[in-house]
Design an enzyme around this catalytic site. Sequence first.
Site, PDB file in Angstrom:
ATOM      1  N   GLU A 257      30.892 -24.977  -3.358  1.00  0.00           N
ATOM      2  CA  GLU A 257      28.894 -25.671  -3.722  1.00  0.00           C
ATOM      3  C   GLU A 257      27.528 -25.098  -3.091  1.00  0.00           C
ATOM      4  O   GLU A 257      27.413 -25.006  -2.471  1.00  0.00           O
ATOM      5  CB  GLU A 257      29.522 -26.993  -2.398  1.00  0.00           C
ATOM      6  CG  GLU A 257      30.758 -27.748  -2.649  1.00  0.00           C
ATOM      7  CD  GLU A 257      31.321 -29.155  -2.752  1.00  0.00           C
ATOM      8  OE1 GLU A 257      30.425 -29.202  -1.834  1.00  0.00           O
ATOM      9  OE2 GLU A 257      32.118 -30.155  -2.678  1.00  0.00           O
ATOM     10  N   GLU A 362      38.506 -27.978  -6.115  1.00  0.00           N
ATOM     11  CA  GLU A 362      38.301 -28.967  -5.691  1.00  0.00           C
ATOM     12  C   GLU A 362      38.682 -30.457  -5.709  1.00  0.00           C
ATOM     13  O   GLU A 362      38.047 -30.414  -6.781  1.00  0.00           O
ATOM     14  CB  GLU A 362      37.573 -29.150  -4.041  1.00  0.00           C
ATOM     15  CG  GLU A 362      37.694 -29.518  -2.761  1.00  0.00           C
ATOM     16  CD  GLU A 362      36.434 -29.434  -1.723  1.00  0.00           C
ATOM     17  OE1 GLU A 362      36.153 -28.008  -1.428  1.00  0.00           O
ATOM     18  OE2 GLU A 362      35.868 -29.845  -1.135  1.00  0.00           O
TER      19      GLU A 362
END
Length: 520
Positions: A257, A362
């Site tokens: 991220e 994820e």
Amino acid sequence: MMTQPGLVLFVTLAVASTPSRGNNECVARNFGHGSVVCECNATYCDTPGSIQLPPPGQYLSFLSSQTGKRMERSQGHVQNKSTGADLRLSIVSSQKYQRIKGFGGAMTDSAAMNILTLSPGAQDMLLRQYFSVEGIEYSVVRVPMASCDFSTRQYTYADTPGDYQLDNFTLAPEDTHMKIPLLQRAQALASQPLSLLASAWSAPAWLKTNGALIGKGTLKGQPGGKEHKTWAKYYVRFLDEYRKYNLTFWAMTTGNEPTAGELTNYSFQALGFTPETQRDWVSMDLGPALTQSQHQRTQVLLLDDQRLLLPHWARVVLSDIHAARYIHGIAVHWYMDHMAPAELSLSTTHHLYPEYYLFATEACAGWKPYDRGVKLGSWDRAEDYAHDIIEDLNHYVTGWTDWNLALDLGGGPNWVKNFVDSPVIVDRTRDVFYKQPTFYSMAHFSKFLREGSQRVGVSYSLGSDLETTAFIRPDGSRVLTVLNRSDKEVQFEVWDSTVGYIPSVSPTHSILTLTWAVPQ
Ligand SMILES: *[C@@H]1O[C@H](CO)[C@@H](O)[C@H](O)[C@H]1NC(C)=O
Ligand SMILES: *[C@@H]1O[C@H](CO)[C@@H](O)[C@H](O)[C@H]1NC(C)=O
Ligand SMILES: *[C@@H]1O[C@H](CO)[C@@H](O)[C@H](O)[C@H]1NC(C)=O
Ligand SMILES: *[C@@H]1O[C@H](CO)[C@@H](O)[C@H](O)[C@H]1NC(C)=O
Ligand SMILES: *[C@@H]1O[C@H](CO)[C@@H](O)[C@H](O)[C@H]1NC(C)=O
């Protein structure tokens, strides 16, 4: 001791009338969240078992439902004429799409700690559930590089300031005492080599603009500079160290991220990149470092962040030939998927860059502020998983990776209290673990879609809200998974020109997988 004949008779009858428990019987516990969990301990766990397909002309079906069915197996005969059902799902094997890589979860520090709080027998039972051929046959494991929020402390492998050559690089006790031994045990239980995937959350603080592992911050300097070179070398060192334990990595991402450390003041480990800085770091530092290392076969996935950043992020990185030649795929997370239509984000990216595969790295339930943490037995969350997996698969995604393999009853440990849910919840005080409905959502895909399975088309004889996805496995056998998120039961039939008609029904709030062999 005196024996009373009547009592003996009573006991005998009681035993005889106990229904024989199939090995796949869920020991159901209802915690009031809509459906049940299946309780497992060191000696018992419901297990789908290994799947041997019956000969062509018959099919197997596996059903999980809100009413408590969990991978319930049945077998039937394919018919040579239509059942007359209004809804017919036809397998269109001439329409071929992407091939599957695999399904799995993440060996976070917290997952490893939770698994290791169980007795050795229960640990083994848990690992078998995920990785063995009797279990749900996970083939992918994401491994965080050093700490993330699902750790109990902040650390990296190179916390000595100024150590640009990484002379003091060392794996943590979390790796050597917890994650690595568990990964080795998982590998020993699996029938195929596991595909390991590495992602880093933060660089060492001394390499960063903010001097901390958390919050808004990027690498100091510019791509090509010494901080960026050291950060690339850190990835190679990680792969070197794990290889000493016979653990080699299929792939690594460019970092977890990157927008978290670029745009927001994250409360946990993050490292910011823009698509432009990620592109330049890959082309000038990471790519060359990997090429010169012993890990040239380890693939590189860009993004590792929300799909709403697509196709823009991929376009910036992949339109640069110097960066693109080091990249193999594009990794997406599921948070905020509702804000980014799959067609616009995933399919558009696939059509722009068809030679780079999409892969989901994820997802977890219980992350939303208004729906936080563990909910034992939530069927809504099972549907959320199955819906997202089917949507991803129908938009060119080649695999789907869950987050923590196991959490505790509080959804942790997590050092910033970012508690979420997991398909396996461990209760160490009772030495048991609970398999949540989401575990079975994963099973309906992970157990059937082996690496190399190829998605094919499905055509509908009439409109339906059923969500479906169909595959041909490497051995030619078929797999069709059907999700019904509604309150209505749906009768339908499947038509496969190579075998005939399969009569079926999709119960209200259920996930159904049908699989059958075809004549050679
Ligand atoms: C394990 O679970 C099975 C099935 O529920 C039960 O019969 C058995 O007593 C349990 N074992 C222990 C040690 O609790
Ligand atoms: C169709 O199946 C029935 C029984 O299942 C069988 O009697 C019949 O011969 C079959 N017809 C053909 C054309 O295969
Ligand atoms: C770093 O490594 C060097 C050489 O191996 C050693 O002398 C030094 O003590 C280490 N420093 C730290 C902080 O671990
Ligand atoms: C290393 O792992 C592979 C499977 O990934 C296995 O076949 C091999 O035997 C292992 N080697 C050692 C030395 O453990
Ligand atoms: C970021 O958040 C931390 C608390 O988590 C706070 O101390 C810090 O001042 C914030 N920084 C900025 C730039 O907002």
